[in-house]
Design an enzyme around this catalytic site. Structure first.
Site, PDB file in Angstrom:
ATOM      1  N   HIS A 225    -122.991  15.431  -5.384  1.00  0.00           N
ATOM      2  CA  HIS A 225    -123.285  14.005  -5.187  1.00  0.00           C
ATOM      3  C   HIS A 225    -124.536  13.632  -6.001  1.00  0.00           C
ATOM      4  O   HIS A 225    -125.594  14.234  -5.834  1.00  0.00           O
ATOM      5  CB  HIS A 225    -123.474  13.680  -3.707  1.00  0.00           C
ATOM      6  CG  HIS A 225    -123.526  12.206  -3.465  1.00  0.00           C
ATOM      7  ND1 HIS A 225    -122.387  11.454  -3.261  1.00  0.00           N
ATOM      8  CD2 HIS A 225    -124.556  11.337  -3.482  1.00  0.00           C
ATOM      9  CE1 HIS A 225    -122.732  10.185  -3.133  1.00  0.00           C
ATOM     10  NE2 HIS A 225    -124.037  10.086  -3.257  1.00  0.00           N
ATOM     11  N   ALA A 226    -124.388  12.641  -6.867  1.00  0.00           N
ATOM     12  CA  ALA A 226    -125.458  12.316  -7.826  1.00  0.00           C
ATOM     13  C   ALA A 226    -126.762  11.950  -7.115  1.00  0.00           C
ATOM     14  O   ALA A 226    -126.757  11.252  -6.102  1.00  0.00           O
ATOM     15  CB  ALA A 226    -125.010  11.145  -8.701  1.00  0.00           C
ATOM     16  N   HIS A 255    -127.248   3.904 -12.617  1.00  0.00           N
ATOM     17  CA  HIS A 255    -127.765   3.850 -11.242  1.00  0.00           C
ATOM     18  C   HIS A 255    -128.876   4.887 -11.047  1.00  0.00           C
ATOM     19  O   HIS A 255    -129.969   4.572 -10.587  1.00  0.00           O
ATOM     20  CB  HIS A 255    -126.612   4.086 -10.253  1.00  0.00           C
ATOM     21  CG  HIS A 255    -127.058   4.158  -8.823  1.00  0.00           C
ATOM     22  ND1 HIS A 255    -127.015   3.072  -7.979  1.00  0.00           N
ATOM     23  CD2 HIS A 255    -127.582   5.180  -8.096  1.00  0.00           C
ATOM     24  CE1 HIS A 255    -127.491   3.412  -6.796  1.00  0.00           C
ATOM     25  NE2 HIS A 255    -127.840   4.689  -6.830  1.00  0.00           N
ATOM     26  N   GLU A 256    -128.585   6.116 -11.422  1.00  0.00           N
ATOM     27  CA  GLU A 256    -129.561   7.201 -11.235  1.00  0.00           C
ATOM     28  C   GLU A 256    -130.787   6.993 -12.112  1.00  0.00           C
ATOM     29  O   GLU A 256    -131.919   7.244 -11.692  1.00  0.00           O
ATOM     30  CB  GLU A 256    -128.918   8.561 -11.523  1.00  0.00           C
ATOM     31  CG  GLU A 256    -127.776   8.937 -10.577  1.00  0.00           C
ATOM     32  CD  GLU A 256    -128.164   8.885  -9.110  1.00  0.00           C
ATOM     33  OE1 GLU A 256    -129.341   9.141  -8.784  1.00  0.00           O
ATOM     34  OE2 GLU A 256    -127.297   8.564  -8.265  1.00  0.00           O
ATOM     35  N   HIS A 259    -133.329   4.844 -10.534  1.00  0.00           N
ATOM     36  CA  HIS A 259    -134.246   5.535  -9.608  1.00  0.00           C
ATOM     37  C   HIS A 259    -135.410   6.165 -10.379  1.00  0.00           C
ATOM     38  O   HIS A 259    -136.566   6.040  -9.982  1.00  0.00           O
ATOM     39  CB  HIS A 259    -133.504   6.639  -8.852  1.00  0.00           C
ATOM     40  CG  HIS A 259    -132.561   6.130  -7.787  1.00  0.00           C
ATOM     41  ND1 HIS A 259    -132.929   5.222  -6.824  1.00  0.00           N
ATOM     42  CD2 HIS A 259    -131.261   6.433  -7.520  1.00  0.00           C
ATOM     43  CE1 HIS A 259    -131.890   4.982  -6.014  1.00  0.00           C
ATOM     44  NE2 HIS A 259    -130.860   5.704  -6.419  1.00  0.00           N
ATOM     45  N   GLU A 283    -132.211   1.217  -4.805  1.00  0.00           N
ATOM     46  CA  GLU A 283    -130.792   1.409  -5.162  1.00  0.00           C
ATOM     47  C   GLU A 283    -130.306   0.362  -6.172  1.00  0.00           C
ATOM     48  O   GLU A 283    -129.285   0.545  -6.830  1.00  0.00           O
ATOM     49  CB  GLU A 283    -129.917   1.338  -3.911  1.00  0.00           C
ATOM     50  CG  GLU A 283    -130.166   2.442  -2.887  1.00  0.00           C
ATOM     51  CD  GLU A 283    -130.035   3.836  -3.466  1.00  0.00           C
ATOM     52  OE1 GLU A 283    -129.283   4.026  -4.441  1.00  0.00           O
ATOM     53  OE2 GLU A 283    -130.706   4.753  -2.939  1.00  0.00           O
ATOM     54  N   HIS A 385    -123.275  10.870   2.838  1.00  0.00           N
ATOM     55  CA  HIS A 385    -124.542  10.450   3.424  1.00  0.00           C
ATOM     56  C   HIS A 385    -124.657  10.765   4.912  1.00  0.00           C
ATOM     57  O   HIS A 385    -125.760  10.735   5.453  1.00  0.00           O
ATOM     58  CB  HIS A 385    -124.743   8.959   3.166  1.00  0.00           C
ATOM     59  CG  HIS A 385    -124.715   8.617   1.703  1.00  0.00           C
ATOM     60  ND1 HIS A 385    -123.538   8.667   0.954  1.00  0.00           N
ATOM     61  CD2 HIS A 385    -125.684   8.258   0.836  1.00  0.00           C
ATOM     62  CE1 HIS A 385    -123.802   8.346  -0.298  1.00  0.00           C
ATOM     63  NE2 HIS A 385    -125.092   8.090  -0.404  1.00  0.00           N
ATOM     64  N   TYR A 395    -127.546   0.491   0.584  1.00  0.00           N
ATOM     65  CA  TYR A 395    -126.574   0.134  -0.463  1.00  0.00           C
ATOM     66  C   TYR A 395    -126.016  -1.266  -0.238  1.00  0.00           C
ATOM     67  O   TYR A 395    -125.742  -1.993  -1.180  1.00  0.00           O
ATOM     68  CB  TYR A 395    -125.445   1.159  -0.537  1.00  0.00           C
ATOM     69  CG  TYR A 395    -125.950   2.561  -0.800  1.00  0.00           C
ATOM     70  CD1 TYR A 395    -126.461   2.917  -2.048  1.00  0.00           C
ATOM     71  CD2 TYR A 395    -125.948   3.525   0.203  1.00  0.00           C
ATOM     72  CE1 TYR A 395    -126.942   4.195  -2.286  1.00  0.00           C
ATOM     73  CE2 TYR A 395    -126.429   4.807  -0.028  1.00  0.00           C
ATOM     74  CZ  TYR A 395    -126.921   5.139  -1.278  1.00  0.00           C
ATOM     75  OH  TYR A 395    -127.409   6.392  -1.505  1.00  0.00           O
TER      76      TYR A 395
HETATM   77  O1  X8Z Z   1    -124.860   7.596  -3.158  1.00  0.00           O
HETATM   78  C1  X8Z Z   1    -124.894   6.810  -4.077  1.00  0.00           C
HETATM   79  C2  X8Z Z   1    -125.650   7.149  -5.366  1.00  0.00           C
HETATM   80  C3  X8Z Z   1    -126.810   8.015  -5.118  1.00  0.00           C
HETATM   81  S1  X8Z Z   1    -128.121   7.178  -4.334  1.00  0.00           S
HETATM   82  C4  X8Z Z   1    -124.713   7.868  -6.302  1.00  0.00           C
HETATM   83  N1  X8Z Z   1    -124.224   5.624  -3.977  1.00  0.00           N
HETATM   84  C5  X8Z Z   1    -123.461   5.260  -2.800  1.00  0.00           C
HETATM   85  C6  X8Z Z   1    -122.241   6.140  -2.608  1.00  0.00           C
HETATM   86  O2  X8Z Z   1    -121.885   6.868  -3.546  1.00  0.00           O
HETATM   87  O3  X8Z Z   1    -121.644   6.099  -1.540  1.00  0.00           O
HETATM   88  C7  X8Z Z   1    -124.207   4.570  -4.989  1.00  0.00           C
HETATM   89  C8  X8Z Z   1    -123.356   3.487  -4.438  1.00  0.00           C
HETATM   90  C9  X8Z Z   1    -123.039   3.834  -3.012  1.00  0.00           C
HETATM   91 ZN    ZN Z   2    -129.033   5.695  -5.528  1.00  0.00          ZN
END
Ligand code: X8Z
Ligand code: ZN
Length: 497
Positions: A225-226, A255-256, A259, A283, A385, A395
Site C-alpha cells: 500500500h503506497a 498523491h505520494e 506528501h 492528502e 487502513h 480522504y
Molecule cells: O491510502 C491512500 C494513499 C496513501 S495515503 C495511497 N489513499 C486512499 C486509499 O487508497 O484507500 C488515497 C486515496 C484513498
Molecule cells: Zn496519502
C-alpha cells in the site's frame, strides 16, 4: 494485522467445465497477491464468477483472520484514548480537526453531494446491466460490490470502457500509451517532480531518489500500500510504492509526492507542527496537482495522449472519467470512519460489526455483497487502513478541499473557462499559495490555512467547487437518467437482492 493483510494470497479462479468466458489468469498456484495480480484481474476481467471469486477469497484471506485481534485492538486503543482524556479512539481521532461541528459538517457536505453521486450510480448501474444482464443487477437495486473494477468499489475508473458517454472519441485513459512507451516507474516519478518544480515548488532531495522503493521487490514480501515517509532529519524522505504502469498509479505517484512536498515545506517548523493543517490537507496536495495533470490537454503536452477531443463530447468523456475516480469515492471515504467511530464508541457492538458495515455500505454507497455476509466475516479488515490503523475521514475531507484548492489555484494561475479544463502547470502564483499554506504545517488552525489558501474567501470546507467542477456532467447524467430509478431499494444489506 497489517502483515496478514499485506501478505494475503488467493488461488486463481477455476472456471467450471463449459464456461464460455475463460479466466484471464493462466497460472495455477495459489499465490495471487493484491498488488498487482488482483488489481489487474479486477480492472480487466468481465467474468462475473471470476470477480465473485476474487472478491470473496480476498476477504477470506485478509479480513476474516483478524477479526478477534481487531476487537482486542479496539479495547486497547480505547483504553489509551481514555487515559488521554478522550471518550474513545474516535473522539481522539477527530481531535485532529479541532472542530465542534465536524461530524455535522461532514454530513451536510455529503447531503449536498449525494444527488451527484446518485446520478452517477444510476448511470453506471444501467451500463453494468447492459454488460452483465438484469438477472444479475436489479434496475432499482444496489449494485453488486465486485463489479466496479476495484476491490472496495471506491474508484470506478476501470469501468470507463463500458461507461464512456462517447466511445468513438479519442481516449482519456493514458494507460495504453504508457504501456506502449514502456514508461518506467522512475519516469513516472520524474514526471511528477517536474510538475511540482514547474510551480516553483521544491525538488526531491538526493536521498529521496536513493532510498525510496518504487517497484515491487521480487525477493521479499513488503506492504505494498503506497506510503510517504518523513524521517524528520531534514534529509531523509522516502516513498514506498509497488508502482504499476497505469494512469491510476501515475495519479497515485502525484498523491505520494504531495506528501513529500508537504514534509519538505514544513521541515523548518518545530516537530509538533510538522503535520498538515489537518490530515485532509496532507492528502489533498498531490491530488490537486493530479487534477491538472489528468486534463487531456496536459496529457497531450507531455506526450501521453496523441489526440484530444476539445469539444463537448470529449469533455463529457473526461468529466465522467474524473467522476468515476472522485465522485464514486465520496461515500466510501465517508463511511469507513462512521463505522470505526461507531465501533470505538460502542454504538456498534462487536457481534454485529460486519452486518453494520454492510448497512453503511448499502445506505451510503448503494452497493451489496455478491455472496451472503455474516458476523463471522470481517470485511472492513480487508481494507488496508483498518488493519493498518490509519484514520480514513482524511480522504473524504481531501476529496472536498482539493476542489476548493484547485479552484483558487486556477484563479491565481489566470485560468478562464470551466473549472474542469484548468491546468495550473508552470504557474508560480499557484505554487506560492500552496507553499504558503504548506510551510505553516499545523502551526495554525486549519481554518486559518483555508483562509490563506482562498485569499480570505472562506475558512470552511465547501462542496461548492466539486459541484461546479461536475456541473456539466450532472446535466448530462440527469438527461441520461430520466427513465431510471434514482437511488436503490433493498431489505437486506448482507446479500444482493
Ligand atoms: O491510502 C491512500 C494513499 C496513501 S495515503 C495511497 N489513499 C486512499 C486509499 O487508497 O484507500 C488515497 C486515496 C484513498
Ligand atoms: Zn496519502
Amino acid at each position: 494485522m497489517k502483515n496478514t493483510y499485506s501478505t494475503a494470497k488467493i488461488c486463481p479462479y477455476v472456471p467450471p467445465e463449459g464456461e464460455k468466458e475463460r479466466s484471464l489468469v493462466k497460472q495455477k498456484d495459489c499465490n495471487l497477491t493484491l498488488e498487482p495480480d488482483l488489481y489487474r484481474i479486477l480492472t480487466k476481467s468481465r467474468n462475473y464468477n471470476e470477480l465473485v471469486h476474487v472478491w470473496k477469497s480476498f476477504r477470506e484471506a485478509a479480513g476474516k483472520p483478524i477479526r478477534e485481534k481487531y476487537l482486542r485492538f479496539v479495547d486497547l486503543s480505547n483504553e489509551a484514548a481514555r487515559l488521554n482524556g478522550f471518550s474513545d479512539t474516535g473522539d481522539m481521532w477527530r481531535e485532529a480537526y479541532e472542530s465542534e461541528t465536524f461530524e455535522m459538517d461532514l454530513e451536510n457536505l455529503w447531503q449536498q453531494l449525494r444527488p451527484l453521486y446518485e446520478h452517477l450510480h444510476a448511470y453506471v448501474r444501467r451500463r453494468l446491466i447492459r454488460e452483465y444482464g438484469s438477472d444479475k443487477i436489479r434496475e432499482d437495486g444496489p449494485i453488486p460490490a465486485h463489479l466496479f473494477g476495484n476491490m472496495w468499489a471506491q474508484s470506478w475508473v476501470s469501468l470507463l470502457d463500458i461507461t464512456q458517454p462517447f466511445p468513438g472519441k479519442p481516449s482519456v485513459d493514458v494507460t495504453p500509451v504508457m504501456e506502449a512507451k514502456n514508461l518506467t516507474a522512475l519516469e513516472m516519478f520524474k514526471m511528477s517532480e517536474e510538475f511540482f518544480t514547474s510551480l516553483g515548488l521544491k525538488e526531491m532531495p538526493e536521498e529521496f531518489w536513493k532510498r525510496s522503493l518504487i517497484e515491487k521487490p521480487k525477493d521479499r514480501e513488503i506492504i505494498c500500500h503506497a506510503s510517504a515517509w518523513d524521517f524528520c532529519n531534514g534529509k531523509d524522505y522516502r516513498i514506498k510504492q509497488c508502482t504499476d504502469i497505469t494512469m491510476e498509479d501515475l495519479i497515485t505517484v502525484h498523491h505520494e509526492m504531495g506528501h513529500i512536498q508537504y514534509f519538505l515545506q514544513y521541515a523548518r517548523q518545530p516537530n509538533v507542527f510538522r503535520e498538515g493543517a489537518n490530515p485532509g490537507f496532507h492528502e489533498a496536495i498531490g491530488d490537486v496537482l493530479a487534477l491538472s495533470v489528468s486534463t487531456p490537454k496536459h496529457l497531450q503536452s507531455i506526450g501521453l495522449l496523441d489526440e484530444v477531443a476539445d469539444d463537448p463530447e470529449g469533455d463529457l468523456n473526461f468529466l465522467l472519467r474524473t467522476a468515476l475516480d472522485k465522485v464514486s469515492f465520496l461515500p466510501s471515504g465517508y463511511l469507513i470512519d462512521l463505522w470505526r467511530w461507531g465501533l470505538f464508541s460502542g454504538d456498534i457492538k462487536p457481534e454485529e460489526m460486519n452486518t453494520k458495515w454492510w448497512d453503511l455500505r448499502l445506505k451510503y454507497q448503494g452497493i451489496c455483497p455478491p455472496v451472503k455476509r455474516t458476523d463471522t466475516d470481517f470485511d472492513p479488515g480487508a481494507k488496508y487502513h483498518v488493519p493498518g490503523n490509519v484514520p480514513y475521514i482524511r480522504y473524504f475531507v481531501s476529496f472536498i478541499v482539493q476542489f476548493q484548492f484547485h479552484k483558487v489555484l486556477c484563479d491565481a494561475a489566470g485560468h478562464e473557462g470551466p473549472l474542469y479544463k484548468c491546468d495550473i502547470y508552470r504557474s508560480i502564483e499557484a505554487g506560492q499559495i500552496l507553499s504558503q499554506v504548506m510551510e505553516l504545517g499545523s502551526s495554525e488552525h486549519w481554518s486559518e490555512a483555508m483562509k490563506i489558501m482562498t485569499g480570505g474567501a472562506t475558512n470552511k470546507m465547501d462542496a461548492g467547487p466539486v459541484l461546479e467542477y461536475f456541473a456539466p456532467l450532472l446535466d448530462y447524467l440527469q438527461e441520461q437518467n430520466k427513465n431510471e430509478f434514482i437511488g436503490w431499494k433493498s431489505n437486506d444489506s448482507t446479500i444482493c437482492p
